[in-house]
Scaffold this active site. Structure first.
Site, PDB file in Angstrom:
ATOM      1  N   HIS A  71       0.818  -1.221   0.046  1.00 58.10           N
ATOM      2  CA  HIS A  71      -0.056   0.050   0.071  1.00 58.10           C
ATOM      3  C   HIS A  71       0.596   1.294   0.044  1.00 58.10           C
ATOM      4  O   HIS A  71       0.469   2.420   0.055  1.00 58.10           O
ATOM      5  CB  HIS A  71      -1.222  -0.075   1.150  1.00 58.10           C
ATOM      6  CG  HIS A  71      -0.242   0.073   2.551  1.00 58.10           C
ATOM      7  ND1 HIS A  71      -0.062  -0.973   3.415  1.00 58.10           N
ATOM      8  CD2 HIS A  71       0.135   1.022   3.321  1.00 58.10           C
ATOM      9  CE1 HIS A  71       0.387  -0.688   4.468  1.00 58.10           C
ATOM     10  NE2 HIS A  71       0.482   0.618   4.373  1.00 58.10           N
ATOM     11  N   ASP A 103       0.581  -7.881   2.050  1.00 60.98           N
ATOM     12  CA  ASP A 103       0.913  -6.615   1.939  1.00 60.98           C
ATOM     13  C   ASP A 103       2.231  -6.243   1.936  1.00 60.98           C
ATOM     14  O   ASP A 103       2.765  -5.406   2.506  1.00 60.98           O
ATOM     15  CB  ASP A 103       0.017  -5.729   3.017  1.00 60.98           C
ATOM     16  CG  ASP A 103       0.236  -4.291   2.934  1.00 60.98           C
ATOM     17  OD1 ASP A 103       0.367  -3.741   1.541  1.00 60.98           O
ATOM     18  OD2 ASP A 103       0.226  -3.664   3.990  1.00 60.98           O
ATOM     19  N   SER A 168       3.999   2.546   8.189  1.00 57.93           N
ATOM     20  CA  SER A 168       3.904   1.489   7.230  1.00 57.93           C
ATOM     21  C   SER A 168       5.329   1.160   6.734  1.00 57.93           C
ATOM     22  O   SER A 168       6.264   1.902   6.300  1.00 57.93           O
ATOM     23  CB  SER A 168       3.194   1.786   6.194  1.00 57.93           C
ATOM     24  OG  SER A 168       1.829   2.072   6.596  1.00 57.93           O
TER      25      SER A 168
END
Length: 515
Positions: A71, A103, A168
């Site tokens: 992402h 992910d 992230s």
């Protein structure tokens, strides 16, 4: 007397990006270093990822390869990787490997960096001390924490460590300075990391470098972008737009569990808005389809605590709007079952106990109406226990005090009906105490004053009850019950004209009040 039925619903599965309008700088500089918080200095690089998404994190896993989240890389535009000391910038050239389900992506970059050693994540134990290093809010920070759990389906690490937007792709490091995981998502109060062994498996299957632009055209990657946009729309209360984004994400990737989960959440919240506007049928439709989305998320990730939590909330809402008594009771039972599952998966969350307590009292009221007093009392006692546990876990939240007081009052009513006056009076008194505790925590809640007023009136303290109803009316002057109850208290004290005025106002607001 009322419960505070505003229970916790809708913990977003959010990616830890930092959104920003700042564009990445174009100049090239050199050499990285990062200091471990575990007492040793290492020449390993925790990378600041910069692009259209804002700021995120990453780290070298080979001299020219960086690991981060899909992402992060999926957003359009150029991506740069900047070193901790601001002296080196690497441009991302392409993708050498990726894992949509987890992910995770490996970026090929220009230039070289120093890679982190990867630990065997299968050796990680609950309670292990760990550290996350990254760029929350755009600034480098390391934060210590512990491993809270390990998800059985995919071995994702559940952590008690402070994670913020910008984390992230952050490496999660053990006490030996080895990477055991990669930060990916937050489901407050916990954060989650992809296990390092998943990363190792991706690294041993290197492929040719795929250009970033070409890779981003792949359907699962486009789905990640739509899902991320949907999360942003939920956070700004644009629920219809959020649902449209999640629709596109699911159309492109039907196994994207977080898209189902968050679409269900958006539907529940939109349903609440429709309900407040009197659009009952549309609200029910949204609750029903939100439950379906939550169920699909559970099928894809059976240990998703918050998918159960949100599905329970949807079922509770359906129960409240259901006119068929048998169906309403089944919805309450289903909600109780879901919150029980949440507690089995994570017994440290306070809200599921409080919410399960609310559902049990409502279910108990049905049993009392059906003259099954034994079953009603059993449910009231269980509700008191649940609210007590919620208070133990989070003593600063006034809601479980309100709900425990309500359950105690309802239990007291059944005792009084059975002629057990002493037990009934004792339960009314502790109900008053719980309301007082809730007022101390939040003096601006009309419900708790109204509840204390009712309990005081039953105990014979009508003057105190009138004071409480005055406060409730000040905070919520449109609630007919407060006027009606105040009228009853005034009537007992012989204040006939004042009581008559309250009864008239109550009927004006709700012709059915008192029936």
């Amino acid at each position: 007397m009322k419960q505070n039925t505003k229970f916790s619903l809708g913990l977003l599965v959010i990616w830890c990006l930092l959104f920003s309008c700042t564009r990445p700088p174009q100049q090239i500089i050199e050499t990285p270093q990062v200091v471990s918080e575990f007492g040793n200095t290492r020449d390993f690089t925790v990378i600041r990822m910069e692009g259209e998404f804002g700021v995120a994190s990453g780290f070298f896993v080979d001299q020219d390869k960086i690991a981060t989240n899909i992402h992060v890389a999926a957003y359009p535009g150029v991506i740069f990787a900047r070193s901790f000391d601001q002296k080196t910038i690497w441009r991302v050239e392409g993708i050498t490997g990726y894992d949509v389900k987890n992910d995770l992506v490996i970026l090929k970059v220009s230039g070289k960096g120093v890679s982190f050693p990867l630990a065997d994540s299968d050796t990680v134990k609950i309670g292990d001390i760990i550290m996350a290093a990254g760029y929350p809010d755009g600034k480098y920070r390391t934060t210590k924490g512990t491993i809270r759990g390990i998800r059985g389906t995919d071995k994702w690490l559940q952590m008690r460590v402070r994670i913020s937007p910008g984390n992230s792709g952050s490496p999660v490091i053990n006490s030996k300075g080895q990477v055991i995981g990669i930060v990916s998502a937050i489901e407050a109060p916990y954060s989650y990391a992809i296990p390092s062994n998943t990363l190792k498996a991706l690294l041993v299957q290197p492929g040719p470098t795929e250009p970033l632009v070409q890779w981003r055209k792949r359907e699962p990657i486009r789905a990640a972008v739509y899902a991320s946009h949907g999360i942003s729309k939920i956070r700004t209360n644009r629920y219809e737009e959020a649902i449209a984004n999640f629709d596109k994400a699911i159309e492109l990737n039907i196994e994207k569990a977080d898209a189902y989960y968050n679409r269900g959440l958006a539907k529940f919240r939109l349903g609440d808005l429709e309900s407040t506007q009197g659009n009952t049928e549309e609200a029910r439709r949204l609750y029903e389809t939100g439950i379906e989305d939550s169920t699909q998320a559970i099928k894809l990730i059976p240990e998703d605590v918050f998918a159960y939590h949100n599905r329970a909330g949807g079922r509770f809402r359906l129960a409240q709007s259901e006119t068929d008594i048998a169906k309403a009771q089944q919805y309450y039972q289903d909600a109780i079952d879901d919150w029980t599952q949440v507690i089995k998966l994570n017994s440290e969350l306070a809200d599921p106990y409080n919410n399960r307590g609310i559902a049990k009292v409502h279910f108990g009221e049905f049993k009392a109406d059906q003259r099954d007093i034994s079953a009603a009392q059993e449910l009231y006692v269980a509700a008191i226990q649940d609210c007590t546990q919620a208070i133990h876990l989070n003593p600063e939240n006034p809601d479980p005090y309100i709900n425990r007081g309500y359950a105690q009052f309802r239990l007291g009513k059944t005792k009084a009906d059975q002629g057990d006056t002493a037990d009934a009076q004792a339960l009314y008194r502790v109900a008053v105490q719980n309301c007082t505790q809730a007022i101390q925590l939040n003096p601006e809640n009309a419900v708790v004053y109204g509840n204390r007023g009712v309990a005081r009136a039953v105990l014979g303290n009508n003057a105190g009850a009138i004071e409480d109803f005055d406060a409730a009316i000040r905070l919520n002057p449109e609630d007919a019950e407060y006027y009606y109850e105040r009228g009853l208290a005034k009537e007992v004290l012989g204040q006939k004209e004042a009581a008559k005025a309250d009864f008239e106002k109550a009927k004006e607001l709700d012709p059915h009040v008192g029936q």
